[in-house]
Design a protein around this motif. Structure first.
Motif, mmCIF file in Angstrom:
data_model
loop_
_atom_site.group_PDB
_atom_site.id
_atom_site.type_symbol
_atom_site.label_atom_id
_atom_site.label_comp_id
_atom_site.label_asym_id
_atom_site.label_seq_id
_atom_site.Cartn_x
_atom_site.Cartn_y
_atom_site.Cartn_z
ATOM 1 N N UNK A 237 0.843 -1.191 0.000
ATOM 2 C CA UNK A 237 0.000 0.000 0.000
ATOM 3 C C UNK A 237 0.880 1.243 0.000
ATOM 4 N N UNK A 238 0.513 2.211 -0.796
ATOM 5 C CA UNK A 238 1.140 3.526 -0.711
ATOM 6 C C UNK A 238 0.047 4.592 -0.749
ATOM 7 N N UNK A 239 0.205 5.598 0.086
ATOM 8 C CA UNK A 239 -0.749 6.697 0.099
ATOM 9 C C UNK A 239 -0.040 7.958 0.593
ATOM 10 N N UNK A 240 -0.635 9.082 0.283
ATOM 11 C CA UNK A 240 -0.045 10.348 0.701
ATOM 12 C C UNK A 240 -0.530 11.477 -0.174
ATOM 13 N N UNK A 241 0.301 12.521 -0.263
ATOM 14 C CA UNK A 241 -0.067 13.657 -1.086
ATOM 15 C C UNK A 241 0.568 14.940 -0.586
ATOM 16 N N UNK A 242 0.019 16.041 -1.040
ATOM 17 C CA UNK A 242 0.537 17.355 -0.691
ATOM 18 C C UNK A 242 -0.591 18.239 -0.197
ATOM 19 N N UNK A 284 1.312 26.905 4.784
ATOM 20 C CA UNK A 284 1.943 25.662 5.202
ATOM 21 C C UNK A 284 1.951 24.756 3.977
ATOM 22 N N UNK A 285 3.121 24.239 3.612
ATOM 23 C CA UNK A 285 3.278 23.446 2.396
ATOM 24 C C UNK A 285 4.010 22.167 2.768
ATOM 25 N N UNK A 286 3.307 21.046 2.727
ATOM 26 C CA UNK A 286 3.900 19.809 3.245
ATOM 27 C C UNK A 286 3.520 18.624 2.363
ATOM 28 N N UNK A 287 4.503 17.745 2.150
ATOM 29 C CA UNK A 287 4.303 16.496 1.413
ATOM 30 C C UNK A 287 4.564 15.328 2.351
ATOM 31 N N UNK A 311 7.384 2.708 5.718
ATOM 32 C CA UNK A 311 8.316 3.821 5.578
ATOM 33 C C UNK A 311 7.509 5.059 5.236
ATOM 34 N N UNK A 312 7.706 6.123 5.995
ATOM 35 C CA UNK A 312 7.034 7.392 5.749
ATOM 36 C C UNK A 312 8.085 8.467 5.509
ATOM 37 N N UNK A 313 7.898 9.204 4.422
ATOM 38 C CA UNK A 313 8.797 10.304 4.091
ATOM 39 C C UNK A 313 7.993 11.594 4.130
ATOM 40 N N UNK A 314 8.362 12.492 5.029
ATOM 41 C CA UNK A 314 7.677 13.762 5.149
ATOM 42 C C UNK A 314 8.646 14.915 4.946
ATOM 43 N N UNK A 315 8.204 15.938 4.241
ATOM 44 C CA UNK A 315 9.047 17.117 4.035
ATOM 45 C C UNK A 315 8.147 18.294 3.677
ATOM 46 N N UNK A 316 8.520 19.446 4.207
ATOM 47 C CA UNK A 316 7.734 20.628 3.909
ATOM 48 C C UNK A 316 8.080 21.758 4.850
ATOM 49 N N UNK A 350 11.258 30.490 5.792
ATOM 50 C CA UNK A 350 10.613 29.178 5.757
ATOM 51 C C UNK A 350 11.205 28.317 6.864
ATOM 52 N N UNK A 351 10.351 27.689 7.633
ATOM 53 C CA UNK A 351 10.800 26.750 8.655
ATOM 54 C C UNK A 351 10.442 25.342 8.191
ATOM 55 N N UNK A 352 11.476 24.527 8.048
ATOM 56 C CA UNK A 352 11.362 23.225 7.391
ATOM 57 C C UNK A 352 11.342 22.064 8.376
#
Length: 729
Positions: A237-242, A284-287, A311-316, A350-352
């Motif tokens: 399964x994969x899910x997510x978005x922006x 707020x801009x996050x993936x 595995x979760x990859x978050x960045x924004x 921007x605070x990342x």
């Protein structure tokens, strides 16, 4: 670490293939239950001594027109919800029994979803996730042992879409107030060659929000590939978005609430001519992307296992326009222009966040006529970078674009083992036991966003026992009692605000009666939650709108929950629930005008004494339903001192939900028309806010100091609507 998880994934696939060749064939109807094994380790059965509510896919679908999952759960017992933008889309939150998101454990297919450092749950990163939910269970109280951060008063575990035997497709569109739109496409191949299914979803939700400029743009996806056999289920399964959300977390003061309740101070600045303006990209801009692999295996009628990898990859980032900022706060060197020293500047920063999260879950289930036992464990690793950039500055000093003015890192490992069992002593009595050991290691380095050194190196070892008994009076009635202990570590912000912060402990006692017949269902539950060093909300918020917490010694929550479903006739039914509670800090101290006062026993913040809801449902005919949904939330304080300026007034809101299912003779299998009319009585209400105090010098005061107070409010939308149509084929 990524290679390590890829290796485990290959190991799972290889092992499953071997198991398929050696398994004992069972009745093929059992394969339908294999999906449920994904959450069996964190869910409870209907007769268990754990207070809970189940929500099905069909129940969610009736109101799923774009609003976030917390808002869809608004009418469950003891639940209070709120949204920054005011209309249920964007940043939203849920409190259960007065317990906020940082103390609510959330899992998706048994995988922890809470952010490992903040412990919060950011539903905004799960746009339209309700469209991919098969079912969820809300447990109130400590509940059963779960994966990830401990449930400290509530837990929500979500099961995503089950395997579909038949191919199908779905197109869903909805429109409504504040230019709100939701567009969803779903598909499933059904079982190919009786074993393989591929299914997916693409969604886009956008809204301007009730609050000025509180716009939201959520793009999301969900994709799963499944292999199913009589005794085997493998899911990738994969899910997510922006999500891109204009900030609305500053709230407004009491005067603004009276004059212009939709005002949004975020992004406000003054231009060179003295005019008030608003920065158009204060967002707020996050993936966030999630990758899960699950292998469920049934070996015989008694034994089954589950392995889950994630595995979760978050960045924004969140972006802000700041006026007259001091150079030293950004590690900039003062400059000289025309003979004058310049040491302040307007800038955009921007605070990342950039983080990786790895999880391995494993459990085994043994079941016979007397015993149902599950034992397993979970191991997770979090690695998160925090840093800030200046992307524009009126006076740049010696900086370069995207220079980092602070950098920090947080690392957290979480290892837990549990054993839980239900033992049927006889036809009347069953016993429940649950033991969990959890160890957490948390380390930070570098600077905070305020450029303060931040170094935490803490290890926590927790033992969380639980026990309960269920007595079956007859086929329609059972009684239960349970005791559970939970321990929970502080989060990153807690350490930033107080390096000596302590972990919190909860002893939870639950006593209940369940009555269930065809026309009348009644659940009555009394609870006593006794805390030590509870991290309560102080009422204040930080620079990102997150609530600030502090230890408060001893406290308790004592309450009675009643929920029912009553079939008045074949067409009319009632579904009421009510919670009456007392939520108290045993002893509260406050500094007022330079003197430390003992206020004695006070109400815990954000904990109304009365929360009630009802659904009056009219089933006109099969496929046509109209519901009047009502919600009452009693008055509550935003702080712990019972200051009158911190009080949120009670509110009573009413929604109407309409669904009509039409089955045409060709092209589409069904066409579903939906309507949701929110707050039909146009109530002006506030569901959330913040409160704090400050001291200032005052020569007229006996101590030379006077205490002042400030409060902020998050107004919610007045009357609004959503209309939608879903085409299924």
């Amino acid at each position: 670490m990524k290679n390590y998880f890829l290796f485990l994934a290959l190991l799972v696939l290889t092992s499953s293939a071997f198991a398929q060749d050696n398994q004992t064939k069972q009745d093929s109807t059992k394969t339908e239950k294999l999906d449920e094994v994904l959450v069996k380790a964190v869910r409870v059965e209907a007769t268990s001594p754990i207070t809970h509510t189940n929500v099905t896919k069909e129940q969610l679908a009736k109101r799923n027109l774009g609003q976030d999952i917390p808002v869809l759960l608004n009418f469950l017992p003891s639940v209070v919800t709120t949204t920054d933008a005011g209309a249920g889309v964007g940043y939203s939150g849920i409190r259960v029994r007065g317990i906020n998101a940082q103390s609510t454990n959330v899992t998706i297919n048994g995988i922890p979803y809470n952010d490992a450092e903040s412990l919060g749950t950011f539903w905004v990163n799960l746009g339209d996730f309700a469209s991919s939910v098969e079912s969820l269970q809300l447990q109130r109280g400590v509940g059963t042992s779960t994966n990830g951060a401990a449930a400290f008063g509530a837990s929500i575990n979500v099961l995503t879409d089950a395997v579909s035997k038949e191919s199908n497709g779905e197109i869903s569109n909805s429109f409504g107030s504040f230019n709100t739109r939701k567009h969803t496409i779903k598909f499933s191949t059904g079982l190919l060659n009786d074993h393989i299914e591929i299914a997916g979803r693409l969604s886009n939700i956008s809204s301007d929000g009730y609050i000025d400029r509180a716009r939201t743009d959520l793009k999301s996806y969900f994709l799963q590939g499944s292999y199913i056999d009589d005794n085997t289920l493998i899911k990738a399964i994969t899910f997510g978005g922006q999500e891109v959300t204009y900030q609305a977390w500053k709230g407004i003061d009491a005067d603004q609430l009276d004059e212009d309740r939709t005002f949004n101070p975020s992004g406000q600045y003054t231009d060179a001519d003295g005019n008030t303006r608003f920065y158009d990209n204060e967002v707020d801009n996050y993936n966030q992307d999630h990758y899960q692999l699950h292998w469920n295996q049934r070996y015989n009628n008694k034994w089954s296992t589950n392995i889950g990898l994630n595995y979760t990859y978050g960045r924004g980032y969140f972006e802000q326009y700041k006026e007259d900022e001091d150079f030293e706060d950004y590690d900039l060197t003062p400059i000289t222009i025309g003979g004058e020293t310049v040491n302040t500047t307007d800038l955009i920063r921007r605070r990342w966040l950039d983080n990786d999260f790895y999880v391995l879950n494993a459990s085994a289930n043994y079941k016979n006529n007397e015993v149902d036992m599950i034992f397993g464990g979970s191991y997770s690793v979090y690695d998160g970078d925090h840093f800030g950039e200046i992307i524009w500055s009126e006076f740049a000093s010696d900086s370069e674009i995207r220079d980092r003015y602070y950098e920090g890192n947080g690392k957290k490992t979480d290892l837990s083992f549990f054993t839980k069992a239900t033992y049927r002593l006889n036809d009347k009595v069953s016993l429940y036991g649950d033991l969990q050991f959890r160890t957490v290691d948390y380390k930070t380095s570098g600077l905070t966003s305020d450029r303060v050194p931040f170094n935490v190196d803490e290890t926590f070892n927790f033992f969380n026992p639980k026990a309960g008994i269920t007595y079956t009076v007859n086929t329609d009635n059972n009684l239960y009692f349970s005791y559970a202990r939970a321990n929970r570590e502080p989060n990153r912000s807690d350490f930033e605000n107080n390096p000596d912060v302590k972990p919190e402990q909860l002893n939870d006692f639950e006593l209940g009666w369940r009555h269930n017949t065809k026309k009348f269902r009644l659940n009555v539950n009394g609870y006593y939650m006794l805390y030590n060093e509870q991290l309560v909300l102080t009422g204040q918020i930080d620079s990102t709108g997150d609530p600030i917490r502090s230890n408060n010694g001893d406290s308790y929550r004592l309450g009675l929950e009643v929920d029912a479903a009553i079939a008045l006739t074949d067409k009319f039914s009632l579904q009421p629930n009510v919670t009456i509670s007392s939520n108290k800090n045993i002893e509260t101290f406050e500094s007022v005008n330079g003197e430390l006062l003992n206020l004695g026993q006070t109400d815990i913040s954000f904990s109304p004494e009365l929360v009630a809801a009802n659904a009056f449902v009219f089933q006109a005919k099969k496929g046509f339903q109209i519901s009047l949904l009502s919600k009452f939330v009693g008055e509550q304080f935003m702080g712990n001192t019972e200051n009158s300026d911190s009080k949120l007034a009670s509110y009573f809101i009413n929604d109407i939900s309409i669904t009509y299912e039409w089955k045409p003779k060709s092209v589409f299998e069904t066409v579903v028309f939906s309507g949701l009319f929110n707050n039909i009585l146009n109530e002006e209400f506030v569901s959330n806010g913040y409160f704090g105090s400050f001291d200032f010098e005052d020569s007229s005061s006996a101590t030379g100091t006077t205490t002042g107070y400030f409060a902020g409010f998050y107004p919610q939308a007045t009357s609004n609507f959503l209309l939608g149509v879903t085409l299924k084929f």
